[in-house]
Design a protein around this motif. Sequence first.
Motif, PDB file in Angstrom:
ATOM      1  N   PHE A  88       0.833  -1.210   0.000  1.00  0.00           N
ATOM      2  CA  PHE A  88       0.000   0.000   0.000  1.00  0.00           C
ATOM      3  C   PHE A  88       0.869   1.262   0.000  1.00  0.00           C
ATOM      4  O   PHE A  88       0.567   2.236  -0.700  1.00  0.00           O
ATOM      5  CB  PHE A  88      -0.933   0.011   1.204  1.00  0.00           C
ATOM      6  CG  PHE A  88      -2.182  -0.804   1.022  1.00  0.00           C
ATOM      7  CD1 PHE A  88      -3.196  -0.369   0.194  1.00  0.00           C
ATOM      8  CD2 PHE A  88      -2.337  -2.025   1.662  1.00  0.00           C
ATOM      9  CE1 PHE A  88      -4.347  -1.122   0.000  1.00  0.00           C
ATOM     10  CE2 PHE A  88      -3.469  -2.791   1.488  1.00  0.00           C
ATOM     11  CZ  PHE A  88      -4.488  -2.342   0.657  1.00  0.00           C
ATOM     12  N   LEU A  89       1.950   1.235   0.773  1.00  0.00           N
ATOM     13  CA  LEU A  89       2.848   2.393   0.826  1.00  0.00           C
ATOM     14  C   LEU A  89       3.447   2.671  -0.547  1.00  0.00           C
ATOM     15  O   LEU A  89       3.566   3.831  -0.968  1.00  0.00           O
ATOM     16  CB  LEU A  89       3.960   2.134   1.839  1.00  0.00           C
ATOM     17  CG  LEU A  89       4.960   3.280   2.067  1.00  0.00           C
ATOM     18  CD1 LEU A  89       4.272   4.439   2.776  1.00  0.00           C
ATOM     19  CD2 LEU A  89       6.156   2.809   2.890  1.00  0.00           C
ATOM     20  N   THR A  90       3.805   1.621  -1.258  1.00  0.00           N
ATOM     21  CA  THR A  90       4.433   1.783  -2.568  1.00  0.00           C
ATOM     22  C   THR A  90       3.427   2.225  -3.616  1.00  0.00           C
ATOM     23  O   THR A  90       3.722   3.094  -4.453  1.00  0.00           O
ATOM     24  CB  THR A  90       5.086   0.457  -3.001  1.00  0.00           C
ATOM     25  OG1 THR A  90       5.975   0.012  -1.976  1.00  0.00           O
ATOM     26  CG2 THR A  90       5.861   0.636  -4.293  1.00  0.00           C
ATOM     27  N   ALA A 128       5.007  -0.287 -11.364  1.00  0.00           N
ATOM     28  CA  ALA A 128       6.390  -0.363 -10.882  1.00  0.00           C
ATOM     29  C   ALA A 128       7.373   0.048 -11.973  1.00  0.00           C
ATOM     30  O   ALA A 128       8.352   0.757 -11.709  1.00  0.00           O
ATOM     31  CB  ALA A 128       6.693  -1.776 -10.400  1.00  0.00           C
ATOM     32  N   VAL A 129       7.117  -0.370 -13.197  1.00  0.00           N
ATOM     33  CA  VAL A 129       7.991  -0.009 -14.321  1.00  0.00           C
ATOM     34  C   VAL A 129       7.980   1.502 -14.525  1.00  0.00           C
ATOM     35  O   VAL A 129       9.032   2.124 -14.746  1.00  0.00           O
ATOM     36  CB  VAL A 129       7.550  -0.740 -15.603  1.00  0.00           C
ATOM     37  CG1 VAL A 129       8.305  -0.200 -16.824  1.00  0.00           C
ATOM     38  CG2 VAL A 129       7.786  -2.241 -15.471  1.00  0.00           C
ATOM     39  N   LEU A 189      13.656   7.925  -4.059  1.00  0.00           N
ATOM     40  CA  LEU A 189      12.785   7.114  -3.216  1.00  0.00           C
ATOM     41  C   LEU A 189      11.744   6.379  -4.057  1.00  0.00           C
ATOM     42  O   LEU A 189      11.439   5.201  -3.805  1.00  0.00           O
ATOM     43  CB  LEU A 189      12.089   8.000  -2.184  1.00  0.00           C
ATOM     44  CG  LEU A 189      11.119   7.293  -1.232  1.00  0.00           C
ATOM     45  CD1 LEU A 189      11.854   6.227  -0.425  1.00  0.00           C
ATOM     46  CD2 LEU A 189      10.443   8.297  -0.307  1.00  0.00           C
ATOM     47  N   SER A 190      11.225   7.061  -5.065  1.00  0.00           N
ATOM     48  CA  SER A 190      10.224   6.440  -5.937  1.00  0.00           C
ATOM     49  C   SER A 190      10.790   5.235  -6.667  1.00  0.00           C
ATOM     50  O   SER A 190      10.113   4.209  -6.823  1.00  0.00           O
ATOM     51  CB  SER A 190       9.710   7.468  -6.952  1.00  0.00           C
ATOM     52  OG  SER A 190       8.758   6.891  -7.826  1.00  0.00           O
ATOM     53  N   ARG A 191      12.053   5.318  -7.098  1.00  0.00           N
ATOM     54  CA  ARG A 191      12.671   4.189  -7.799  1.00  0.00           C
ATOM     55  C   ARG A 191      12.917   3.009  -6.852  1.00  0.00           C
ATOM     56  O   ARG A 191      12.759   1.847  -7.245  1.00  0.00           O
ATOM     57  CB  ARG A 191      13.973   4.638  -8.458  1.00  0.00           C
ATOM     58  CG  ARG A 191      13.725   5.370  -9.775  1.00  0.00           C
ATOM     59  CD  ARG A 191      14.945   6.172 -10.220  1.00  0.00           C
ATOM     60  NE  ARG A 191      14.768   6.723 -11.551  1.00  0.00           N
ATOM     61  CZ  ARG A 191      13.987   7.757 -11.842  1.00  0.00           C
ATOM     62  NH1 ARG A 191      13.282   8.333 -10.892  1.00  0.00           N
ATOM     63  NH2 ARG A 191      13.876   8.206 -13.093  1.00  0.00           N
ATOM     64  N   ILE A 192      13.307   3.308  -5.618  1.00  0.00           N
ATOM     65  CA  ILE A 192      13.502   2.239  -4.635  1.00  0.00           C
ATOM     66  C   ILE A 192      12.168   1.523  -4.377  1.00  0.00           C
ATOM     67  O   ILE A 192      12.103   0.284  -4.347  1.00  0.00           O
ATOM     68  CB  ILE A 192      14.073   2.808  -3.330  1.00  0.00           C
ATOM     69  CG1 ILE A 192      15.499   3.340  -3.568  1.00  0.00           C
ATOM     70  CG2 ILE A 192      14.086   1.737  -2.225  1.00  0.00           C
ATOM     71  CD1 ILE A 192      16.070   4.066  -2.370  1.00  0.00           C
ATOM     72  N   ALA A 246       7.694  -4.008  -7.917  1.00  0.00           N
ATOM     73  CA  ALA A 246       7.871  -4.974  -9.000  1.00  0.00           C
ATOM     74  C   ALA A 246       7.975  -6.396  -8.448  1.00  0.00           C
ATOM     75  O   ALA A 246       7.352  -7.331  -8.967  1.00  0.00           O
ATOM     76  CB  ALA A 246       9.119  -4.629  -9.818  1.00  0.00           C
ATOM     77  N   ALA A 247       8.750  -6.553  -7.362  1.00  0.00           N
ATOM     78  CA  ALA A 247       8.902  -7.877  -6.758  1.00  0.00           C
ATOM     79  C   ALA A 247       7.581  -8.369  -6.174  1.00  0.00           C
ATOM     80  O   ALA A 247       7.205  -9.541  -6.343  1.00  0.00           O
ATOM     81  CB  ALA A 247       9.975  -7.830  -5.670  1.00  0.00           C
ATOM     82  N   LEU A 248       6.845  -7.488  -5.498  1.00  0.00           N
ATOM     83  CA  LEU A 248       5.554  -7.869  -4.931  1.00  0.00           C
ATOM     84  C   LEU A 248       4.551  -8.210  -6.023  1.00  0.00           C
ATOM     85  O   LEU A 248       3.747  -9.143  -5.882  1.00  0.00           O
ATOM     86  CB  LEU A 248       5.016  -6.732  -4.056  1.00  0.00           C
ATOM     87  CG  LEU A 248       5.751  -6.510  -2.730  1.00  0.00           C
ATOM     88  CD1 LEU A 248       5.368  -5.161  -2.127  1.00  0.00           C
ATOM     89  CD2 LEU A 248       5.429  -7.635  -1.752  1.00  0.00           C
TER      90      LEU A 248
END
Length: 216
Positions: A16-18, A89-90, A185-188, A194-196
């Motif tokens: 949710f945070l991402t 994510a991309v 931070l957005s890229r991290i 992406a993994a999730l």
Amino acid sequence: MDITFFTFTISAFVTFLTVIDPVGLAPIVVGLTSHFNPVQRNAIVAKATFISAGIILFFAVVGRFLLDRLNIQLYAFNVAGGVLLFMMAVDMLFGRPSGAKETKEEEEEAMTREDISVFPLAIPLIAGPGTIATTILYVGQASSHPINLIAVGAAIICTLFLAWLAMRSCTLIIKYVGKTGILVLSRILGILLAALAIQFVLNGINTFAHVNNFIK
């Protein structure tokens, strides 16, 4: 504490945070509310947060019902939701504006609107397709373990609080973190999302395989 419950809670919160990306909302709010005074900005931010909370709650309650009525299995939604989150994510990794949140046409329209709390702040920036899909996915996963519903609710509440705090403090975030810091931070967060997202797809495929006896 049950390690499974702890892991599920962390996973829900990070997702949710991402997806909502509270810090990433800061420059958008600064741009959209540049002609408002701080009191008006704070009122808009509070209204947008409550509206998005209502939207998320609605889909948390009726999301699984809608899937059942449409005869959509949860594993299919896992795959579809995972693909949607992976696309977001991309966009985050490459620093591109996500169409899943706001298109260019919607962004231009928002600049001419007086009340931006509903659109585009609540919808689609906070409670957009990615957030709705994430809500339905996690509520669906938690349905077999009701205690996990508490984890999902806590993750949503904490993320919305952080979003409210970030939007309320948007000028300070821009001043001290800067746009470069926000992009980093957005890229991290994009890598984590992406993994999730891939994990959601794999879970959906695995469930489909078991349901259809491809794997015993």
